[in-house]
Design a protein around this motif. Structure first.
Motif, mmCIF file in Angstrom:
data_model
loop_
_atom_site.group_PDB
_atom_site.id
_atom_site.type_symbol
_atom_site.label_atom_id
_atom_site.label_comp_id
_atom_site.label_asym_id
_atom_site.label_seq_id
_atom_site.Cartn_x
_atom_site.Cartn_y
_atom_site.Cartn_z
ATOM 1 N N VAL A 91 0.873 -1.171 0.000
ATOM 2 C CA VAL A 91 0.000 0.000 0.000
ATOM 3 C C VAL A 91 0.910 1.221 0.000
ATOM 4 O O VAL A 91 1.988 1.193 0.612
ATOM 5 N N ILE A 92 0.486 2.295 -0.673
ATOM 6 C CA ILE A 92 1.264 3.534 -0.695
ATOM 7 C C ILE A 92 0.427 4.666 -0.107
ATOM 8 O O ILE A 92 -0.725 4.867 -0.491
ATOM 9 N N VAL A 93 1.029 5.400 0.821
ATOM 10 C CA VAL A 93 0.445 6.630 1.348
ATOM 11 C C VAL A 93 1.265 7.788 0.802
ATOM 12 O O VAL A 93 2.493 7.798 0.934
ATOM 13 N N MET A 94 0.615 8.765 0.179
ATOM 14 C CA MET A 94 1.342 9.888 -0.408
ATOM 15 C C MET A 94 0.524 11.165 -0.277
ATOM 16 O O MET A 94 -0.677 11.117 0.021
ATOM 17 N N ALA A 95 1.167 12.288 -0.519
ATOM 18 C CA ALA A 95 0.482 13.589 -0.492
ATOM 19 C C ALA A 95 0.962 14.405 -1.684
ATOM 20 O O ALA A 95 1.723 15.364 -1.539
ATOM 21 N N PRO A 96 0.542 14.039 -2.905
ATOM 22 C CA PRO A 96 1.046 14.722 -4.105
ATOM 23 C C PRO A 96 0.688 16.200 -4.117
ATOM 24 O O PRO A 96 -0.477 16.566 -3.995
ATOM 25 N N GLN A 97 1.691 17.056 -4.270
ATOM 26 C CA GLN A 97 1.465 18.500 -4.275
ATOM 27 C C GLN A 97 0.972 18.989 -5.631
ATOM 28 O O GLN A 97 0.251 19.977 -5.716
ATOM 29 N N ASP A 98 1.376 18.328 -6.693
ATOM 30 C CA ASP A 98 0.845 18.591 -8.032
ATOM 31 C C ASP A 98 -0.171 17.497 -8.306
ATOM 32 O O ASP A 98 0.187 16.365 -8.636
ATOM 33 N N THR A 99 -1.450 17.820 -8.170
ATOM 34 C CA THR A 99 -2.478 16.784 -8.193
ATOM 35 C C THR A 99 -2.856 16.339 -9.606
ATOM 36 O O THR A 99 -3.634 15.402 -9.766
ATOM 37 N N GLY A 100 -2.293 17.000 -10.596
ATOM 38 C CA GLY A 100 -2.547 16.583 -11.973
ATOM 39 C C GLY A 100 -1.456 15.673 -12.503
ATOM 40 O O GLY A 100 -1.723 14.726 -13.252
ATOM 41 N N ALA A 101 -0.221 15.934 -12.102
ATOM 42 C CA ALA A 101 0.931 15.236 -12.679
ATOM 43 C C ALA A 101 1.140 13.834 -12.127
ATOM 44 O O ALA A 101 2.017 13.105 -12.600
#
Length: 340
Positions: A91-101
């Motif tokens: 499982v991966i937990v992430m917080a992408p700052q660029d939500t499109g890329a």
């Protein structure tokens, strides 16, 4: 509320046992690896979140892999995710700052049947198991209503936006502007896209104050990166004065970090919306563990004061985020008053 056992937490919502769908078995306590990428280390808010993660992992008995940090760089996020996959993350937990890329990376994870929990940001595209987030449109609306009332519906305000490539920046900005247009048409708003960078915020604010010395309000999208430079600019211009002084500029922020609370107590700023850094860490790992266990959730209210909503690409648990002013800044229940 205090964090309970994993069994108690599992009763937070109506849970339907999933049909396997490729999610790793093992029950979360059997050594199943959960990978996590932190988004940045240059924000007081995110540094607080990072400190909560191992605490919550221990209480939830989550087998957490050593964390990576993508430093606000989507290319690093992609590389970090590849490394976590290579190390066996289920499982991966992430917080992408660029939500499109991040869409291609999410597609790759879906193809590999690796569930994804995102924190604070909602990807524009790509399947997610759960988004752990607060209602960011409510942030902008609360800030608008606070400033509109303080200014009596007239005057000029500066909006120090985050990155508009992020759903959070867009949600806060759009809601703030829509509220101002509808409820306070006598207020002029200057919007400045800072890309979540303090140096840009300082430069843009200084320029606006030179061009419009009658500005009476500031809305900061992120106190973690905007607070210090904003206070520095106001101090340099002799505008860091108590609310009782006619020169006072009313400032409302987002984050709920201890530094904001201290500034509210001093009268340097007037309000902030508390993003729950502790609950972000808690429920990100709770849902990551639930994904490992093969559980699914339905839209509707939870017993931790939030609501799960349906997204085109998954579900989102919208956690509560209260407005904090001088009246409630000493509330012991606010995470910013519990952080060391």
């Amino acid at each position: 509320m205090k964090l309970g056992s994993a069994v108690a937490a599992a009763a937070l919502l109506t849970i339907v046992t999933a049909c396997g769908s490729g999610t790793a078995a093992g029950g979360g306590n059997g050594g199943t690896k959960i990978g996590i990428d932190h988004p940045r280390a240059d924000s007081d808010f995110w540094n607080s979140y990072i400190k909560y993660v191992p605490q919550m992992a221990g209480e939830l008995k989550v087998d957490l892999m050593p964390a990576t940090n993508s430093q606000n760089d989507v290319a690093k996020l992609v590389n970090n995710v590849q490394a976590l996959i290579g190390q066996g993350a289920k499982v991966i937990v992430m917080a992408p700052q660029d939500t499109g890329a991040v869409a291609n990376t999410l597609q790759q994870l879906e193809n590999k049947k690796i569930p994804v929990v995102t924190v604070d940001t909602r990807p524009d595209k790509g399947k997610v198991y759960m988004v752990v987030r607060a209602d960011n449109r409510a942030y902008g609306t609360k800030a608008c209503e606070f400033l509109g009332e303080k200014l009596g519906g007239k005057g000029k305000v500066v909006q120090l936006q985050g990155a508009l490539s992020s759903i959070n920046g867009r949600d806060r900005s759009e809601a703030f502007l829509q509220c101002m247009k509808a409820e306070f048409p006598g207020i002029t708003v200057f919007s400045e896209p800072t890309e979540w960078e303090g140096s840009k915020a300082a430069s843009m604010l200084q320029t606006r104050l030179e061009q419009n010395p009658d500005i009476k309000g500031i809305y900061m999208h992120a106190g973690g990166v905007h607070l210090a430079p904003t206070l520095q600019v106001l101090k340099q211009k002799g505008l860091l004065v108590p609310p009782s002084d006619p020169k006072h500029i009313f400032v409302v922020s987002n984050d709920g970090i201890p530094q904001e609370y201290e500034s509210i107590r001093k009268g340097d700023i007037d309000a902030t919306v508390s993003q729950p850094a502790d609950l972000y860490a808690k429920y990100a790992l709770f849902y990551a563990k639930a994904a490992v266990d093969g559980k699914t959730f339905k839209p509707g209210p939870t017993d931790h004061g939030s609501t799960i909503i349906q997204l085109p690409n998954g579900l989102e648990d919208q956690l509560p985020a209260p407005l904090v002013t001088k009246e409630n800044v000493d509330d012991k229940g606010l995470w910013g008053n519990q952080a060391g």
